[in-house]
Design an enzyme around this catalytic site. Structure first.
Site, PDB file in Angstrom:
ATOM      1  N   TYR A  66       0.817  -1.223   0.000  1.00 11.56           N
ATOM      2  CA  TYR A  66       0.000   0.000   0.000  1.00 11.56           C
ATOM      3  C   TYR A  66       0.844   1.264   0.000  1.00 11.56           C
ATOM      4  O   TYR A  66       0.516   2.241  -0.654  1.00 11.56           O
ATOM      5  CB  TYR A  66      -0.953   0.011   1.197  1.00 11.56           C
ATOM      6  CG  TYR A  66      -2.161  -0.862   0.955  1.00 11.56           C
ATOM      7  CD1 TYR A  66      -2.992  -0.616  -0.141  1.00 11.56           C
ATOM      8  CD2 TYR A  66      -2.468  -1.924   1.792  1.00 11.56           C
ATOM      9  CE1 TYR A  66      -4.096  -1.420  -0.385  1.00 11.56           C
ATOM     10  CE2 TYR A  66      -3.566  -2.728   1.561  1.00 11.56           C
ATOM     11  CZ  TYR A  66      -4.381  -2.473   0.471  1.00 11.56           C
ATOM     12  OH  TYR A  66      -5.466  -3.254   0.221  1.00 11.56           O
ATOM     13  N   ASP A  84       0.001 -35.130   6.264  1.00  5.20           N
ATOM     14  CA  ASP A  84      -0.957 -36.015   5.592  1.00  5.20           C
ATOM     15  C   ASP A  84      -0.197 -36.917   4.637  1.00  5.20           C
ATOM     16  O   ASP A  84       0.884 -36.560   4.150  1.00  5.20           O
ATOM     17  CB  ASP A  84      -1.947 -35.183   4.768  1.00  5.20           C
ATOM     18  CG  ASP A  84      -2.975 -34.461   5.638  1.00  5.20           C
ATOM     19  OD1 ASP A  84      -3.089 -34.824   6.833  1.00  5.20           O
ATOM     20  OD2 ASP A  84      -3.646 -33.546   5.111  1.00  5.20           O
ATOM     21  N   GLU A 100       1.840 -31.052  10.662  1.00  2.00           N
ATOM     22  CA  GLU A 100       1.288 -30.172   9.614  1.00  2.00           C
ATOM     23  C   GLU A 100      -0.005 -29.522  10.068  1.00  2.00           C
ATOM     24  O   GLU A 100      -0.246 -28.346   9.845  1.00  2.00           O
ATOM     25  CB  GLU A 100       1.052 -31.002   8.338  1.00  2.00           C
ATOM     26  CG  GLU A 100       0.301 -30.222   7.248  1.00  2.00           C
ATOM     27  CD  GLU A 100      -0.200 -31.109   6.113  1.00  2.00           C
ATOM     28  OE1 GLU A 100       0.229 -32.283   6.025  1.00  2.00           O
ATOM     29  OE2 GLU A 100      -1.028 -30.637   5.319  1.00  2.00           O
TER      30      GLU A 100
END
Lengths: 525, 387
Positions: B104, B257, B205
């Site tokens: 910005y 996973d 995770e």
């Protein structure tokens, strides 16, 4: 309208003939008649000036409401500063059709002296008013005034009024005033287009036009360069037909066939004359006035077929030259690029001709799918029947403009000017030129020549533009870079960084003409 | 009252100096009438090399020259200088901008006249993607990481365990975080390790699994430091893990996973990511061990005489059919050099053969105790992990 066609109407006076066939001279309806009359008068005015080396000043005024209760009647008034007409010739010049003093050839706008008389004829038929002519020749001390009409049955001028005044200054020229039934609203756009194109082809003329709504258009002379006035030349044997032959015979002062051939034609010397007479198997001393119809026909055939004449001389042609064409295109169309090419003289069917091509590109020319085609024949703008003209074919069919880097729609105008002692018009309207192979070929070569110039201009412009684009693409970042660097490195000023960066850009792009970063960057916020 | 920590003050001073020196070079080029040029290593896949010896993804030797007068590079040149000045000003003003703040602060419109004279507008940058990429360029140009420039990012990684650290001017005991955890600060280099009592580090995770293990007292029972990256690890978490490994010499295990995305998370922790390969040297943890979940944990592997941890019926309930994009991703992974060990190839091939994936949560469904007291400790004990 050829002379042969006239032959078949011998029982009619030419005036009567033209009255019955007014559409062939361009007088088919009130709008066209108004346009055509203005044209004829303006062309006579130009012929009276530029053919004699006088820089033309032509004043045209078209007024309506000149006769009470007849709003359809207009008064056309055309004034020129030309050589003027000797008073003795004025009645015939305006009120006798097919009147011509000599059968010599030279290229002028009006060739057979029909046009202006048609306007007079049309005027008197629609309004019953005579034409008024004021004229004074260069060395005359008087101005002569005539009010004339045509006796249709006898094709003879009727003089209603005749006067002369003493000149108080050195004015010379001619003023013609003609009442005519017309339709300005429908003629307007063609009339304006006609003047615009006349101004293009004759940038050395000053033309002032006042229309019926009192709108004044002023085409200011933009050059004092003038085309070389045409020289009078005798007919070339290849361009002669039976009628012309008969006229030459009736007008000649020679008394033998041999002298007749040598005197009345170009390109025939003693040897050629002898050879032709041998081919005719006639007596060289025979009086030409004594030739029978069969012998005249044979002579015409031999003159057409004999191949050892020198080619026709182009001296009779009055071409504009590349400089005038460029000036004309520039001053009226305001393009960014112009080119012109005047071809070497050529010959078709015994007639000399010169093709001139001009091209204007960009600037104020509105882009269009088809190039704006400006056609001229002997300096006369041709406005009608564009698609049947040989120039249209060359410009829109023979030439693939993309080969010349032209992307359509393109802001492109092509001018084609054909000068000849005999323009090969297609049809009787004299508004389009036939596909004569010799002429088509020269037009195409001319267009290709100017198109090549355009191509190198476009390529150069594109490169310059790309360079400017690149420079702009860098310069626009200078304020941010200078500001950022000067805020990190305290001992350097914004201005000196900005200047140095700008100098770097100018050093890399030499064709870029910006003076400062502010020429590019408007704001950073 | 002293508001900022003494650590920050020191860091700021150094960053300002480096920026000044580096950009002074550009100013000198300009004042000498030369085309100012920023030379930086290329951050492209083709210039990312895998260092077999150090097992790291590193930047290759290719550099790119970003010069002011090069039409194609001019904007990036401006953006790089602009970004540097914004960071410089933030440092001077004792600020801690995020990368979003920087986006910005630098975003504004340049209005300029085009070649046709029409006024056109152009933004310094349009998306944060663009400004983020410039930040990465700047990091390699001045050879400093954004953390050293005190640019902050959202805290994502969490840690608990028997350890005390100093962050800023405060001492924090990571074993006294209640049900919460310590959010790893965006500038992990400014953390000081005070003391630690742990035998290994376990990265999970999934945040949810991390919380379950934390509240069940896993780290107390097994003397571990427990960390979650909550998905793809941010830079801070990676740097923190690296420091644990390097400075405290603790073994590091990761649990993800059983699918190509989980394996890629392992890969990012271990050898670095392609977009950030320039910082692998500082962020990657080459000694990381992949603990699970392995396809062989689900299906077993006769070749190494491994029995599955799940029964036939559990498998049926817990496994998810692999999607096409999982298969595609797995085929890409198997070609990466760092996945070309026989063990990894075998595991990925089981996945490709079975076309089945499994979430860690499936193991807690079998029972949190199973995960905590059986699966994890047993795998560590029998060294059933992969490099």
């Amino acid at each position: 309208m050829s002379v042969q066609q006239l032959e078949r109407f011998r029982s009619l006076s030419p005036a009567e003939f033209f009255y019955r066939n007014k559409e062939i001279a361009g007088f088919s309806n009130p709008a066209r008649a108004l346009y055509q009359s203005i044209r004829e008068l303006v062309e006579n005015a130009l012929d009276a000036t530029d053919s004699y080396g006088i820089l033309p000043v032509i004043k045209v005024s078209i007024d309506s409401g000149v006769i009470p209760d007849k709003p359809e009647v207009y008064l056309i008034s055309v004034e020129d500063n030309g050589i003027g007409i000797p008073p003795d010739n004025i009645p015939q010049a305006f009120a006798q059709l097919l009147y011509s003093s000599k059968y010599v050839l030279r290229q002028t706008r009006g060739m057979f002296g029909i046009g202006v008389k048609m306007a007079v004829l049309y005027s008197q038929i629609t309004t019953g008013k005579p034409v008024e002519v004021l004229s004074s020749t260069i060395n005359s001390s008087r101005i002569y005034m005539f009010r004339l009409s045509i006796d249709i049955k006898s094709n003879k001028p009727v003089i209603h009024h005749k006067a002369s005044f003493k000149k108080s200054n050195d004015w010379h020229g001619t003023i013609v005033k003609l009442f005519i039934e017309g339709d300005w609203n429908r003629a307007k756009s063609k009339v304006y287009e006609y003047f615009k194109r006349t101004a293009i082809i004759a940038p050395y003329a000053t033309i002032i036009l006042k229309d019926p709504t009192d709108n004044v258009v002023y085409f200011k002379r933009s050059t004092t360069l003038m085309p070389r006035p045409p020289k009078e030349v005798k007919p070339h044997p290849h361009g002669v037909d039976i009628e012309l032959l008969k006229m030459l015979i009736s007008n000649t002062t020679t008394t033998t066939l041999k002298e007749f051939l040598m005197e009345e034609f170009q390109g025939i010397g003693e040897v050629t004359s002898k050879t032709i007479i041998e081919l005719l198997k006639l007596d060289p001393n025979k009086d030409p006035k004594g030739l029978s119809n069969d012998e005249i026909e044979l002579l015409a055939k031999v003159l057409k077929e004999f191949n050892n004449f020198k080619p026709p001389r182009p001296d009779s042609l009055s071409y504009l030259g590349e400089e005038i064409i460029k000036i004309g295109l520039e001053s009226i169309l305001k393009p960014e690029f112009v080119a012109a090419n005047t071809r070497k003289p050529g010959v078709y069917e015994g007639h000399a001709f010169i093709v001139e091509v001009g091209l204007a590109y960009g600037g104020n020319i509105p882009p269009s799918e088809e190039p704006l085609l400006l056609r001229f024949a002997n300096k006369i703008p041709l406005l009608y029947d564009e698609r049947s003209d040989v120039s249209w074919k060359v410009v829109n069919q023979n030439i693939d403009w993309s080969l010349y880097e032209v992307e359509k729609p393109a802001p492109l105008a092509v001018l084609v000017h054909i000068c000849s002692t005999k323009i090969p018009y297609k049809g009787v309207g004299k508004e389009s030129i036939a596909d004569v192979p010799e002429i088509e070929n020269e037009i195409e070569k001319g267009v290709r020549e100017v198109a090549r110039e355009l191509k190198s201009y476009i390529v150069r412009k594109r490169k310059e533009r790309e360079e400017v684009e690149k420079a702009v693409g860098i310069i626009k970042y200078i304020p941010d870079i200078a500001k950022s660097l000067s805020s990190i490195v305290n001992d350097v000023q914004y201005n000196s960084l900005s200047n140095e960066l700008f100098k770097l850009v100018l050093k890399k792009f030499k064709n870029v003409k910006f003076k400062s970063v502010d020429d590019v960057v408007v704001s950073v916020e | 009252m002293k508001l900022t920590s003494s650590v920050d003050v020191k860091v700021r001073k150094k960053a300002l100096e480096v920026l000044r020196d580096r950009f002074k070079e550009l100013v000198n080029q300009i004042l000498a009438g030369e085309n100012p040029t920023i030379v930086i290593p290329k951050r492209t896949l083709s210039n990312t090399v895998y260092d077999e010896g150090r097992k790291l993804l590193l930047l290759g030797p290719d550099t790119l020259s970003r010069s002011f007068l090069d039409v194609r590079e001019s904007k990036k040149f401006m953006q790089t200088v602009l970004m540097a000045s914004i960071i410089y000003n933030a440092l001077t003003n004792d600020e801690y901008p995020t990368i979003r703040d920087l986006f910005y602060r630098g975003k504004h419109t340049i209005r300029y006249r085009g070649p046709e004279g029409k006024v056109l507008g152009e933004n310094t940058w349009d998306s944060q993607r663009e400004s983020d990429s410039i930040i990465r360029d700047l990091e390699v140009f001045i050879n400093m990481l954004r953390e050293e420039l005190l640019i902050l990012s959202k805290e994502k990684g969490k840690v608990v365990g028997n350890m005390r650290i100093r962050s800023g001017d405060d001492v924090i005991d990571l074993s006294k975080m209640g049900h919460g955890a310590y959010s790893i600060e965006p500038t992990p280099d400014l953390i000081e390790f005070l003391d630690v009592d742990a035998e290994y580090v376990l990265i999970v995770e999934k945040d949810a699994v991390f919380q379950q293990l934390h509240r069940a007292g896993f780290w107390r029972k097994y003397k571990a430091l427990l960390i979650t990256s909550a998905g793809q690890p941010d830079r801070a978490t990676r740097r923190f893990v690296r420091r644990l490994s390097e400075e405290l010499k603790l073994p590091i295990y990761i649990l993800t996973d059983s699918d190509p995305y989980g394996w890629y998370i392992y890969s990012v922790f271990k050898i670095g990511s392609i977009t950030l390969s320039y910082e692998s040297e500082r962020l990657a943890t080459p000694w990381l061990r992949f603990l699970g979940v392995m396809p062989s944990d689900i299906f077993g592997d006769v070749n190494i005489k491994k029995k599955p941890y799940l029964s036939e019926s559990e498998r049926r309930n817990y496994i998810i059919k692999a999607k096409e994009r999982d298969i595609k991703r797995a085929k890409e992974l198997i070609n990466y050099k760092w996945f070309q060990t026989s063990r990894w190839k075998a595991e990925i091939n089981i996945f490709l053969e079975k076309e089945a994936k499994l979430e860690i949560e499936a193991l807690t469904s079998k029972g949190l105790k199973f995960l905590m007291d059986e699966y994890i400790p047993r795998k560590i004990e029998v060294k059933d992990w992969m490099d």
